[in-house]
Design a protein around this motif. Structure first.
Motif, short mmCIF file in Angstrom:
data_model
loop_
_atom_site.label_atom_id
_atom_site.label_comp_id
_atom_site.label_asym_id
_atom_site.label_seq_id
_atom_site.Cartn_x
_atom_site.Cartn_y
_atom_site.Cartn_z
N MET A 1 1.25 -1.69 0.27
CA MET A 1 0.08 0.16 -0.13
C MET A 1 1.15 0.91 -0.12
SD MET A 1 -2.89 1.29 2.38
CE MET A 1 -3.46 -0.04 3.28
N GLU A 2 0.84 2.37 -0.31
CA GLU A 2 1.75 3.49 -0.52
C GLU A 2 0.67 4.40 0.46
OE1 GLU A 2 1.07 6.02 -4.75
OE2 GLU A 2 0.77 3.87 -5.85
N ARG A 3 2.04 4.68 0.59
CA ARG A 3 2.25 6.20 1.78
C ARG A 3 1.87 7.25 0.99
NH1 ARG A 3 0.71 2.50 5.03
NH2 ARG A 3 2.01 1.12 5.98
N GLY A 4 1.44 8.07 2.30
CA GLY A 4 1.62 9.82 2.08
C GLY A 4 0.68 10.58 0.91
N SER A 5 0.74 11.18 0.14
CA SER A 5 -0.84 12.40 -0.05
C SER A 5 -0.75 12.14 -1.15
CB SER A 5 -0.79 14.18 0.14
OG SER A 5 0.85 14.25 -0.71
N ASP A 6 -0.02 10.75 -2.33
CA ASP A 6 -0.07 10.50 -3.46
C ASP A 6 -1.50 9.46 -3.52
OD1 ASP A 6 1.50 11.74 -4.33
OD2 ASP A 6 2.67 9.87 -4.22
N VAL A 7 -1.73 8.98 -1.97
CA VAL A 7 -3.02 8.30 -1.87
C VAL A 7 -4.01 8.89 -2.67
CG1 VAL A 7 -4.14 5.55 -1.11
CG2 VAL A 7 -2.14 6.62 -1.31
N GLU A 8 -5.40 8.70 -3.07
CA GLU A 8 -6.73 9.02 -3.01
C GLU A 8 -7.17 8.68 -1.75
OE1 GLU A 8 -7.93 11.74 -4.85
OE2 GLU A 8 -6.34 12.28 -5.80
N LYS A 10 -10.64 7.99 -1.85
CA LYS A 10 -11.63 6.89 -1.82
C LYS A 10 -10.35 4.91 -2.15
CE LYS A 10 -15.88 7.24 -4.67
NZ LYS A 10 -16.15 7.53 -5.90
N GLU A 11 -9.25 5.15 -2.61
CA GLU A 11 -8.37 4.49 -3.06
C GLU A 11 -8.10 3.87 -1.91
OE1 GLU A 11 -4.20 2.81 -5.08
OE2 GLU A 11 -4.93 4.86 -5.86
N LEU A 12 -8.07 4.47 -0.95
CA LEU A 12 -7.26 3.80 0.64
C LEU A 12 -7.91 3.40 1.35
CD1 LEU A 12 -4.55 4.43 2.65
CD2 LEU A 12 -6.19 6.38 3.26
N MET A 13 -9.63 3.72 0.97
CA MET A 13 -11.06 2.79 2.17
C MET A 13 -11.08 1.58 0.87
SD MET A 13 -12.54 2.84 3.95
CE MET A 13 -14.33 4.94 4.94
N THR A 14 -10.79 1.34 -0.70
CA THR A 14 -11.12 0.60 -1.13
C THR A 14 -10.47 -0.48 -0.51
OG1 THR A 14 -11.92 1.71 -2.82
CG2 THR A 14 -10.75 -0.67 -3.22
N GLN A 15 -8.52 -0.31 -0.67
CA GLN A 15 -7.50 -1.26 0.33
C GLN A 15 -7.93 -1.50 1.61
OE1 GLN A 15 -3.94 1.00 -0.22
NE2 GLN A 15 -4.02 0.57 -2.61
N LEU A 16 -8.32 -0.60 2.15
CA LEU A 16 -8.55 -1.24 3.47
C LEU A 16 -9.66 -1.65 3.68
CD1 LEU A 16 -8.34 -0.60 6.98
CD2 LEU A 16 -9.53 1.32 6.87
N LYS A 17 -10.76 -1.63 2.82
CA LYS A 17 -12.23 -2.69 2.81
C LYS A 17 -11.81 -4.19 2.90
CE LYS A 17 -15.76 0.57 2.51
NZ LYS A 17 -16.16 0.76 1.36
N GLN A 18 -10.44 -4.13 1.53
CA GLN A 18 -10.55 -5.30 1.45
C GLN A 18 -9.92 -6.13 2.28
OE1 GLN A 18 -8.33 -4.67 -2.14
NE2 GLN A 18 -9.19 -3.98 -3.62
N GLN A 19 -8.08 -5.46 2.64
CA GLN A 19 -7.88 -5.86 4.07
C GLN A 19 -8.58 -6.58 4.94
OE1 GLN A 19 -5.02 -3.13 4.73
NE2 GLN A 19 -3.67 -3.32 3.44
N ILE A 20 -9.71 -5.65 5.42
CA ILE A 20 -10.36 -6.02 6.37
C ILE A 20 -12.12 -7.33 5.78
CG2 ILE A 20 -12.91 -5.51 8.04
CD1 ILE A 20 -11.33 -2.71 7.69
N ALA A 21 -11.50 -7.37 4.51
CA ALA A 21 -12.51 -8.90 4.53
C ALA A 21 -11.30 -9.58 4.70
CB ALA A 21 -13.25 -8.19 3.01
N LEU A 22 -9.93 -9.95 4.01
CA LEU A 22 -8.94 -10.46 3.44
C LEU A 22 -9.12 -10.94 5.17
CD1 LEU A 22 -7.53 -12.91 2.83
CD2 LEU A 22 -5.53 -11.23 2.71
N ALA A 23 -9.07 -10.36 6.17
CA ALA A 23 -8.90 -10.88 7.46
C ALA A 23 -9.46 -11.50 8.69
CB ALA A 23 -8.40 -9.05 8.41
N ASN A 24 -11.22 -11.25 7.75
CA ASN A 24 -12.79 -11.82 8.04
C ASN A 24 -12.60 -13.33 7.83
OD1 ASN A 24 -13.77 -9.85 9.42
ND2 ASN A 24 -14.66 -8.70 8.29
N VAL A 25 -11.66 -13.25 6.65
CA VAL A 25 -12.06 -14.54 5.92
C VAL A 25 -11.27 -15.59 6.50
CG1 VAL A 25 -11.65 -16.00 3.55
CG2 VAL A 25 -13.53 -13.79 3.31
#
Length: 87
Positions: A1-8, A10-25
């Motif tokens: 995952m990218e760090r800093g102000s380059d990450v939108e 919306k994109e950050l939220m999508t990545q976070l949701k994917q990580q949470i979903a993976l952790a739940n599985v």
């Protein structure tokens, strides 16, 4: 995952949701594996007997079916509550 102000955001939220979903599985699989192993394997050996394999298979199917039903019911309730709040 990218760090800093380059990450939108919306994109950050999508990545976070994917990580949470993976952790739940992963948590679900670990839980069902432990529960079904404890239930079905009475004498640990280097292989599973036919009845143990069948028991584990049925146990996992039932557990996952129950999980799906609960998740579906919970999702339905959330949507219903959300639509009530918007009314």
């Amino acid at each position: 995952m990218e760090r800093g102000s380059d990450v939108e955001p919306k994109e950050l939220m999508t990545q976070l949701k994917q990580q949470i979903a993976l952790a739940n599985v992963q948590e679900l699989l670990a839980t069902v594996t432990c529960k079904c192993f404890e239930k079905c394997v009475t004498k640990p050996r280097d292989h599973l007997s036919g009845p143990e394999q069948s028991c584990i298979h049925l146990c996992m199917d039932r557990y996952l079916d129950s999980f799906r039903l609960c998740a579906h019911t919970y999702g339905h309730r959330l949507r219903r509550e959300y639509s009530r709040q918007r009314s």
